[in-house]
Design an enzyme around this catalytic site. Sequence first.
Site, mmCIF file in Angstrom:
data_model
loop_
_atom_site.group_PDB
_atom_site.id
_atom_site.type_symbol
_atom_site.label_atom_id
_atom_site.label_comp_id
_atom_site.label_asym_id
_atom_site.label_seq_id
_atom_site.Cartn_x
_atom_site.Cartn_y
_atom_site.Cartn_z
ATOM 1 N N HIS A 1 14.692 36.650 -30.156
ATOM 2 C CA HIS A 1 16.191 36.866 -30.351
ATOM 3 C C HIS A 1 16.702 36.020 -29.131
ATOM 4 O O HIS A 1 16.276 35.556 -28.166
ATOM 5 C CB HIS A 1 16.617 38.424 -29.967
ATOM 6 C CG HIS A 1 16.287 39.012 -28.815
ATOM 7 N ND1 HIS A 1 16.974 38.965 -27.600
ATOM 8 C CD2 HIS A 1 15.252 39.506 -28.392
ATOM 9 C CE1 HIS A 1 16.781 39.451 -26.598
ATOM 10 N NE2 HIS A 1 15.443 40.018 -26.932
ATOM 11 N N CYS B 1 10.144 42.561 -26.662
ATOM 12 C CA CYS B 1 10.616 41.436 -27.444
ATOM 13 C C CYS B 1 10.491 40.108 -26.800
ATOM 14 O O CYS B 1 10.444 39.977 -25.839
ATOM 15 C CB CYS B 1 11.953 41.862 -28.003
ATOM 16 S SG CYS B 1 11.835 43.326 -29.169
#
Length: 509
Positions: free
Chosen positions: A400, A419
């Site tokens: 992201h 992440c």
Amino acid sequence: MRTLLALTLLGAAGLALPPAHAKVPASQAVMHAVQGTEALLRLAARLRRLTEDGLDPRDYAIPADTLAEADPAAWRAALKQAAGAAVSDLLHGKVRDLPGRVDLRRDTAALPLAPWMAELSTAPEPATVIDRAALLPPEAAALKRALAAARARAAAGGLPTVPPMPGTEALEPGTVDPVRVPALRARLAATDPAVAAMHPEDPLVYDEALVAALRRFQAAEALEPDGRIGRMTFAALNRPAEVTIRQLRVALDMRRAAAAPGAERRIEVNIPHQRLQVIEAGRVLLDMNVIVGKPARATPVLRTRLAAVMFNPPWGVPERNAREDLLPKFRTNARAMMEKGFRVFGFADGQRIEIDPTTIDWRSVTPERFPYLIRQDAGEANALGRIKFVIPNTEDIFMHDTPDRQLFRRAERAFSSGCIRLEKPMELLDIALQGMAGWDRARIDQVLEGRQTTAVTVARPVPVRLHYTTVTVEGAEVRVRQDLYGLDEAYARALDAPRLPRVAELRLR
């Protein structure tokens, strides 16, 4: 005497000299006496040098040379077995299966053992077969040189150490320190000839020339080259030579029979090096810094595909992040958290209800007793930024955007909760949506400006591999990064475990 011994070995093996053009069947794992006793002794000597290949000669039961005269047949059989096992491990890797390491794949079928075993049996100099097998993996020569250098340093007593500063203090440029500065000078002089040639006016001062040398060291270690010596730089300066040796041994074994990547476009994320590359047909299409999980929340190794893109994503905060990361911030200023788009939900009569966070006594809430769900709305302050790349997996890991752009300038970027945060999300988006009608940059900008959450399935899913490779070769330089999550150490333990014969080897004997 050696000629007589060769003839004795030939008789003990029950063999006649084969014609020069004869082919030895792969299943006939016998070394012909035509190789000569001297050649077989050189083979035994080469096997005892398997340390230079990152292997332990003790794993291969190499027979003593004295057995050649005491029991020629037994010596030949034991030497054949040791050489065959060594070739097997040099070609296919000693560690074949490691639980959880889905990023590692070997293609042993591409390197069948039978031709190598046949050549080992018939080559006039079988030691050269070992040499070729040892150099077959990509980058093996550079890694072996680095391993030899590391072993030489260890044999010489290792590198000088530099006593760390107390607590969280750093050694700053210009500091006068009669303990640490001379130790730092000695440590850098051991690997930097320019430092060894220095003649400082005051050897107790952390002067400009020594700062410049430290910056070179930091850059080589992929640390922030700021000349300040903090916790991570002290750790790199004081890394034991034995640790580097183990990482280089692991790097060599990992590359053996590694499955060759296909020509199709793929995304590779090297977790310890905190880099992402998009590669197609051997060309790097995109290269960027990424932020990976901190050691307490490691980014897992994965093989998956980039399946979808979400614009203006909301963030459903995982429970651990909420308890450990956000609770202190709500305690400090709940209203500021509301202004950043965070919303709090609780449960009443089995129904989820939204709660005004300013009405909650956050001081009474503890990480062990956290009865809320946290969500952050899409927006400029959202932790996921403006774009989320969906890579299906059971760990709920994704790639992201992020509003914290300044972190990508840091050399060490293990800050996330697992992440992958991207330095260049828009460039990756262009690649992900390439060839999809109607998705040009103008439409992308329009969707982002609309602030509405929108998901798009990628027409051509791109393979994604999150892998853990601490040692890389860049030109003539071998880069060894910190073993962030201890996966190299786990591999090294498997590498040092007792060796068991392979089924294929048993068939060839």
